[in-house]
Design an enzyme around this catalytic site. Structure first.
Site, PDB file in Angstrom:
ATOM      1  N   SER A   1      30.242  21.667  30.128  1.00  0.00           N
ATOM      2  CA  SER A   1      29.257  21.524  31.204  1.00  0.00           C
ATOM      3  C   SER A   1      29.872  20.984  32.494  1.00  0.00           C
ATOM      4  O   SER A   1      29.258  21.069  33.561  1.00  0.00           O
ATOM      5  CB  SER A   1      28.081  20.643  30.774  1.00  0.00           C
ATOM      6  OG  SER A   1      28.453  19.280  30.708  1.00  0.00           O
TER       7      SER A   1
ATOM      8  N   THR B   1      26.406  17.428  27.923  1.00  0.00           N
ATOM      9  CA  THR B   1      25.698  16.256  28.442  1.00  0.00           C
ATOM     10  C   THR B   1      26.148  15.833  29.836  1.00  0.00           C
ATOM     11  O   THR B   1      25.389  15.200  30.569  1.00  0.00           O
ATOM     12  CB  THR B   1      25.866  15.046  27.500  1.00  0.00           C
ATOM     13  OG1 THR B   1      27.260  14.742  27.362  1.00  0.00           O
ATOM     14  CG2 THR B   1      25.265  15.335  26.134  1.00  0.00           C
ATOM     15  N   ASP B   2      27.375  16.178  30.232  1.00  0.00           N
ATOM     16  CA  ASP B   2      27.917  15.619  31.470  1.00  0.00           C
ATOM     17  C   ASP B   2      27.139  16.037  32.712  1.00  0.00           C
ATOM     18  O   ASP B   2      26.977  15.250  33.647  1.00  0.00           O
ATOM     19  CB  ASP B   2      29.389  15.995  31.626  1.00  0.00           C
ATOM     20  CG  ASP B   2      30.281  15.236  30.653  1.00  0.00           C
ATOM     21  OD1 ASP B   2      29.789  14.278  30.021  1.00  0.00           O
ATOM     22  OD2 ASP B   2      31.460  15.594  30.512  1.00  0.00           O
TER      23      ASP B   2
ATOM     24  N   THR C   1      29.282  19.931  24.239  1.00  0.00           N
ATOM     25  CA  THR C   1      29.769  19.226  23.051  1.00  0.00           C
ATOM     26  C   THR C   1      29.057  19.669  21.787  1.00  0.00           C
ATOM     27  O   THR C   1      29.676  19.812  20.729  1.00  0.00           O
ATOM     28  CB  THR C   1      29.598  17.702  23.237  1.00  0.00           C
ATOM     29  OG1 THR C   1      30.386  17.277  24.344  1.00  0.00           O
ATOM     30  CG2 THR C   1      30.032  16.946  21.987  1.00  0.00           C
TER      31      THR C   1
END
Length: 338
Positions: A58, A89-90, A16
């Protein structure tokens, strides 16, 4: 070396933080050099270079990508004082844990960061997170693999994403924060770099055949048989402190017996985020643990258990060595008295 002279390598992988809007939704398009251009204040305390190794969401991260990131750090390890990885972030917690096992005993800081909003937006957490990460990677007291997000420094094996949208997306599970960053100040809660002796150790193999079974009421134990046929290790996320459903048919008991007898690795953990497992508390867990000598995750995060098993099985298939390495504390990953 003074902090302002530190050389930092920023490794971009997408996510992101590097995304722009497209007709099909957010997509990683911002380059590594562009990312650095958004944090000009970093020049006051470090000399940062950028390199692009991936530019993906990710969700698409695989073990081969962890090996690529670790190899990139190893290739540049002697030229830089610290490293910052920009990441989605995932799966960031998985990457932070994986790097904790692939790069051990590093006296130099290796920081993973990202953002909930792209860096080119006017209102975003990306600039703060990236600047904080570069600052922490430039700190002479920092070491090892850590995740920096929303002003918090989390050990690489203890991070978990607990919020999908908020800026405070990550928590440190069953372990205190290593430090917090406020404005241009780093406040350490765990200041232990003097314990790091010897050179960093890099590993180059992972066994990706690790599966997770999350128990739900009514689940058929045949799922476990399928996993045993196709994977080298299975993690069972049980309820509460841990146990196996005890039915009159004994189907789970039989499936576990078949898995263990076949030489596959089985690790029990809990679906509950905080405080960890302890199968010895209740009869439903204690009996089967004792009968088969089952391994247990205790206070480790799921992300740490998954990636640690991949690292262990990449080194050895010997059951005794697997047990010994699982219970060996690496980058603060397990504290429970086993």
């Amino acid at each position: 070396m003074n902090q302002e002279n530190k050389r930092i390598l920023m490794i971009a992988t997408g996510g992101t933080i590097a995304s722009k809007r497209s007709e099909t939704g957010l997509k990683p398009l911002i380059t590594s050099d562009e990312l650095l251009s958004y944090v000009p204040d970093a020049r006051h305390f470090c000399q940062a270079d950028a390199i692009q190794v991936l530019n993906i969401d990710s969700t698409n991260i695989q073990p081969e990508h962890w090996l690529l990131i670790a190899r990139t750090i190893e290739d540049h390890y002697n030229q830089y004082d610290g490293f910052v990885i920009c990441h989605g972030t995932d799966t960031m917690a998985y990457t932070a844990a994986a790097l904790s096992y692939l790069i051990q005993n590093s006296p130099k800081p290796i920081v993973i960061t990202g953002a909930q909003k792209p860096i080119d937006l006017e209102i975003t957490d990306a600039k703060t997170n990236l600047l904080d990460s570069l600052r922490f990677a430039s700190c002479s007291r920092a070491h090892g693999v850590n995740l920096v997000f929303d002003g918090k420094v989390i050990a690489g094996t203890r991070a978990k994403k607990e919020r999908t949208k908020s800026y405070n997306a990550f928590s440190s599970i069953n372990f205190p924060y290593v430090a917090v960053i406020h404005d241009d100040h780093i406040i350490f809660y765990l200041d232990d770099k003097d314990h790091v002796t010897g050179p960093a150790v890099f590993y180059h193999h992972l066994d990706s055949k690790v599966a997770l079974l999350k128990l739900i009421p009514s689940m058929d134990a045949g799922v476990l048989d399928y996993m045993a046929e196709h994977y080298d290790a299975v993690i069972i996320e049980s309820f509460g402190v841990g146990g196996i459903p005890a039915r009159e048919t004994g189907d789970f008991h039989s499936a576990i017996e078949r898995l263990v007898r076949s030489g596959k690795t089985l690790v029990m953990t809990t679906q509950v985020t905080n405080e960890g497992s302890n199968m010895s508390v209740y009869e439903i867990g204690k009996n089967i643990k004792q009968e088969f000598g089952l391994l247990e995750a205790y206070d480790m995060t799921l992300e740490a258990v998954v990636t640690k098993l991949m690292w262990i099985l990449g080194q050895t298939q010997d059951p005794q060595m697997v047990r010994e390495l699982l219970y060996r504390t690496i980058n603060r990953d397990i504290l429970y008295p086993v």
